[in-house]
Design a protein around this motif. Sequence first.
Motif, PDB file in Angstrom:
ATOM      1  N   VAL A  68       0.838  -1.199   0.000  1.00  0.00           N
ATOM      2  CA  VAL A  68       0.000   0.000   0.000  1.00  0.00           C
ATOM      3  C   VAL A  68       0.877   1.255   0.000  1.00  0.00           C
ATOM      4  N   MET A  69       1.951   1.255   0.790  1.00  0.00           N
ATOM      5  CA  MET A  69       2.847   2.423   0.797  1.00  0.00           C
ATOM      6  C   MET A  69       3.434   2.649  -0.585  1.00  0.00           C
ATOM      7  N   ASN A  70       3.802   1.574  -1.266  1.00  0.00           N
ATOM      8  CA  ASN A  70       4.339   1.665  -2.620  1.00  0.00           C
ATOM      9  C   ASN A  70       3.322   2.335  -3.551  1.00  0.00           C
ATOM     10  N   GLU A  71       2.054   1.919  -3.447  1.00  0.00           N
ATOM     11  CA  GLU A  71       0.998   2.492  -4.283  1.00  0.00           C
ATOM     12  C   GLU A  71       0.766   3.970  -3.954  1.00  0.00           C
ATOM     13  N   VAL A  72       0.674   4.293  -2.676  1.00  0.00           N
ATOM     14  CA  VAL A  72       0.352   5.657  -2.248  1.00  0.00           C
ATOM     15  C   VAL A  72       1.514   6.618  -2.516  1.00  0.00           C
ATOM     16  N   PHE A  73       2.733   6.182  -2.221  1.00  0.00           N
ATOM     17  CA  PHE A  73       3.885   7.078  -2.340  1.00  0.00           C
ATOM     18  C   PHE A  73       4.561   7.016  -3.706  1.00  0.00           C
ATOM     19  N   GLY A  74       4.178   6.017  -4.515  1.00  0.00           N
ATOM     20  CA  GLY A  74       4.736   5.912  -5.852  1.00  0.00           C
ATOM     21  C   GLY A  74       6.177   5.450  -5.875  1.00  0.00           C
ATOM     22  N   ARG A  75       6.611   4.842  -4.794  1.00  0.00           N
ATOM     23  CA  ARG A  75       7.952   4.274  -4.718  1.00  0.00           C
ATOM     24  C   ARG A  75       7.981   3.234  -3.603  1.00  0.00           C
ATOM     25  N   PRO A  76       8.888   2.278  -3.699  1.00  0.00           N
ATOM     26  CA  PRO A  76       8.922   1.236  -2.667  1.00  0.00           C
ATOM     27  C   PRO A  76       9.532   1.743  -1.358  1.00  0.00           C
ATOM     28  N   TYR A  77       8.886   1.434  -0.291  1.00  0.00           N
ATOM     29  CA  TYR A  77       9.409   1.685   1.056  1.00  0.00           C
ATOM     30  C   TYR A  77       9.322   0.387   1.838  1.00  0.00           C
ATOM     31  N   LEU A  78      10.269   0.159   2.706  1.00  0.00           N
ATOM     32  CA  LEU A  78      10.214  -0.962   3.635  1.00  0.00           C
ATOM     33  C   LEU A  78       9.652  -0.444   4.954  1.00  0.00           C
TER      34      LEU A  78
END
Length: 94
Positions: A68-78
């Motif tokens: 979901v963070m990847n989708e919302v922020f437009g980049r991968p986060y761990l």
Amino acid sequence: MSEELRAVLGKWNQVHSRVKEQKITVHAWLVDGEPVSVSEGKVLIAFKSVMHRETTEKPANKQLVEQVMNEVFGRPYLLTTVMLKDWKKASEQI
């Protein structure tokens, strides 16, 4: 506060909404935490409750939040986590 953390905090409600849509139980655990730091592609979430932290850390739950963070922020986060009391103690020593 870093620009990156400010950006994450600005969209954190969107992360909550999307997690809730996909799996309401994960959302229930996640609401106990708040982003306190972003660095090197990791979002650090501080939790008040050990149980909420541990449940969010379970691989399937963690994977959902990261997706979901990847989708919302437009980049991968761990996703990384810490107890809020430990975070406050560490930040007071800096």
